[in-house]
Scaffold this active site. Structure first.
Site, PDB file in Angstrom:
ATOM      1  NE  ARG A   1     -24.326 -24.744 -20.450  1.00 32.36           N
ATOM      2  CZ  ARG A   1     -23.521 -25.520 -20.031  1.00 32.36           C
ATOM      3  NH1 ARG A   1     -23.645 -26.578 -19.131  1.00 32.36           N
ATOM      4  NH2 ARG A   1     -22.175 -25.405 -20.397  1.00 32.36           N
ATOM      5  N   GLY A  15     -15.334 -21.462 -23.366  1.00 28.39           N
ATOM      6  CA  GLY A  15     -14.418 -22.165 -22.144  1.00 28.39           C
ATOM      7  C   GLY A  15     -14.179 -21.503 -21.019  1.00 28.39           C
ATOM      8  CE  LYS A  67      -3.278 -31.920 -21.926  1.00 36.84           C
ATOM      9  NZ  LYS A  67      -4.167 -32.973 -21.988  1.00 36.84           N
ATOM     10  N   GLY A 127     -16.290 -27.255 -26.116  1.00 33.57           N
ATOM     11  CA  GLY A 127     -15.792 -28.037 -27.229  1.00 33.57           C
ATOM     12  C   GLY A 127     -16.222 -27.557 -28.635  1.00 33.57           C
TER      13      GLY A 127
HETATM   14  P1  AMP Z   1      -7.698 -25.102 -21.870  1.00 30.12           P
HETATM   15  O1  AMP Z   1      -8.779 -25.946 -21.501  1.00 30.12           O
HETATM   16  O2  AMP Z   1      -6.988 -25.831 -22.965  1.00 30.12           O
HETATM   17  O3  AMP Z   1      -8.074 -23.534 -22.237  1.00 30.12           O
HETATM   18  O4  AMP Z   1      -6.682 -24.975 -20.756  1.00 30.12           O
HETATM   19  C1  AMP Z   1      -7.045 -24.301 -19.609  1.00 30.12           C
HETATM   20  C2  AMP Z   1      -6.496 -24.600 -18.533  1.00 30.12           C
HETATM   21  O5  AMP Z   1      -4.858 -24.428 -18.736  1.00 30.12           O
HETATM   22  C3  AMP Z   1      -6.543 -23.967 -16.930  1.00 30.12           C
HETATM   23  O6  AMP Z   1      -6.959 -24.909 -16.269  1.00 30.12           O
HETATM   24  C4  AMP Z   1      -5.334 -23.211 -16.758  1.00 30.12           C
HETATM   25  O7  AMP Z   1      -5.270 -23.503 -15.463  1.00 30.12           O
HETATM   26  C5  AMP Z   1      -4.346 -24.238 -17.559  1.00 30.12           C
HETATM   27  N1  AMP Z   1      -3.031 -23.294 -17.718  1.00 30.12           N
HETATM   28  C6  AMP Z   1      -3.017 -22.187 -18.158  1.00 30.12           C
HETATM   29  N2  AMP Z   1      -1.637 -21.785 -18.183  1.00 30.12           N
HETATM   30  C7  AMP Z   1      -0.949 -22.786 -17.754  1.00 30.12           C
HETATM   31  C8  AMP Z   1       0.453 -22.970 -17.209  1.00 30.12           C
HETATM   32  N3  AMP Z   1       1.352 -22.003 -17.327  1.00 30.12           N
HETATM   33  N4  AMP Z   1       0.647 -23.990 -16.593  1.00 30.12           N
HETATM   34  C9  AMP Z   1      -0.194 -24.963 -16.454  1.00 30.12           C
HETATM   35  N5  AMP Z   1      -1.530 -24.884 -16.623  1.00 30.12           N
HETATM   36  C10 AMP Z   1      -1.788 -23.986 -17.144  1.00 30.12           C
END
Ligand code: AMP
Length: 410
Positions: free
Chosen positions: A46, A367, A207, A390
């Site tokens: 950073r 991210g 999600k 974010g």
């Molecule tokens: P995000 O922060 O929303 O980009 O989500 C990232 C997280 O989603 C990571 O920690 C991944 O381990 C999780 N992830 C991705 N695919 C899956 C899955 N099929 N089942 C559960 N967690 C998942």
């Protein structure tokens, strides 16, 4: 398509900076570790990301006052979350002394700011040692503004927060963007308003509810949206009519996903979802362990008691083919539980597919995708890698970021 919102903000290149005291909000929120009773920086990425701005300001003869938050001290002075260790680290990187003030406002900071020679650098203590920082307190903002004549925001990763040092201070000083901020806005905003086509968006992550804002926004710009990760199972259930076992899913995600599918159809945007999956019957995230693992065939349901944790080889093939034809690609979110080695292949394969398409503008939208690309050592194959988390998501959702909105228009 939707009216494009140009966002041309003034940058440090638009101002005469010689001899001016410039308050620069940077993101020096570096990881620290205690070693022999001293806090040491374990990753200076950073700090490195801010060097173009700092070097430019030095070259122009500005008097540079750097401010940042570090960690979450919640308005208390906490020696373990002091920015002091960053001063010698920065000094080594720029090859000149970096002075340090033990508070981001007040007499000491003011005296040290006034004593700066042209091209001199002063680092202020953690802005979050003041409870007012996260409340965008005006007195704190005014106190910081009192140190300087110009405000420069180069802390893209904090731009989605309206804090005293990221937004409030702009009420008292002419405010422009730094070079890192400018680059982030160029690649995560301007370039996506008029993308070179085909424009392929790759979204993953856990999600549906977290990413639907980005899906809806980029449905207005993209030719194809590829959906992987945990959120893909809701889409697979809807589109393929399969059962998805105990894969990530919430009933309330269904109408949201269906609305996105309808909007895509209306606009002629192709939505690509996985056709196969790596599945497991047990999954302990903290222990980084799976139970039994196997793959479903293309188009097959996921059995009861099993859950999808990565995309399978057929999905990789389908996605990679689409990526190979793109002229612009933006990626945010892993294809599976990439933190666990067995389920990381889909994510790394997508990084490879982007890297292989060297003629495209390849944008890593922040991210976990950034972590994956760096781990795969494919960083130098990408056109741009965002430093935000974010902030990147909110920008991709089309939201106005307070740390950007407060900057002067061109
Ligand atoms: P995000 O922060 O929303 O980009 O989500 C990232 C997280 O989603 C990571 O920690 C991944 O381990 C999780 N992830 C991705 N695919 C899956 C899955 N099929 N089942 C559960 N967690 C998942």
């Amino acid at each position: 398509s939707a009216p494009s919102k140009p966002m041309p903000k003034q940058t440090i290149r638009d101002l005469d900076l010689a001899g001016k005291r410039v308050f620069v909000r940077v993101d020096f929120n570096v990881p620290l570790e205690e070693k022999d009773g001293q806090m040491v920086i374990t990753d200076a990425t950073r700090v490195q990301e801010t060097l173009p701005t700092i070097k430019y300001l030095i070259e122009k003869g500005a008097k540079i006052i750097l401010a940042s938050h570090l960690g979450r001290p919640k308005g208390q002075r906490d020696p373990k979350q002091s920015l002091a260790p960053v001063a010698p680290a920065l000094s080594a990187l720029i090859g000149q002394p970096v002075d340090f003030a033990s508070d981001c406002i007040g007499e000491e900071a003011k005296a040290k700011a006034l004593a700066l020679p042209n091209g001199g650098v002063l680092l202020l203590e953690n802005t979050r040692f003041h409870a007012g920082e996260e409340k965008n307190d005006a007195t704190l903002a005014k106190g910081m503004a009192d140190l300087a004549e110009i405000f420069v925001n180069d802390a893209f990763g904090s731009a989605h927060r309206a804090h005293s040092s990221t937004a409030g201070i702009a009420d008292y000083l002419p405010a422009v963007s730094g070079l890192l901020m400018e680059k982030e806005l160029t690649w995560l905003h301007d370039e996506l308003e008029k993308p070179e086509r085909p424009f392929v968006v790759i979204l993953g992550g856990a999600k549906v509810s977290d990413k639907i804002g980005v899906i809806n926004r980029l449905l207005e710009k993209a030719d194809t949206i590829i959906i992987g990760g945990g959120m893909a199972y809701t889409f697979r259930k809807l589109v393929q009519g399969i059962s998805i076992g105990k894969s990530l899913y919430k009933p309330e995600w269904e109408p949201i996903a269906q609305a996105a599918l309808d909007k895509a159809k209306e606009r002629g945007v192709k939505i690509l979802i996985p056709v196969d999956a790596m599945i497991t019957d047990a999954f302990d995230f903290d222990a980084k362990k799976f139970g039994n693992i196997k793959f479903t065939g293309a188009g097959e349901s996921i059995p009861d008691g099993w859950e999808g944790v990565d995309i399978g080889p057929e999905s990789v093939k389908l996605f990679s083919e689409e990526i190979s034809k793109a002229k612009t690609v933006i990626w945010n979110g892993p294809m599976g539980v990439f933190e666990i080695k067995e389920a990381s292949k889909g994510t790394f394969d997508i990084a490879e597919a982007m890297a292989a398409n060297s003629g495209a503008k390849n944008i890593i939208g922040g991210g976990d995708s950034v972590k994956a690309v760096k781990k795969a050592k494919l960083g130098d194959k990408m056109t741009f890698i965002s430093t935000g988390g974010g902030a990147s998501l909110e920008l991709l959702e089309g939201k106005v970021l307070p740390g950007v909105a407060c900057l002067k228009e061109k």
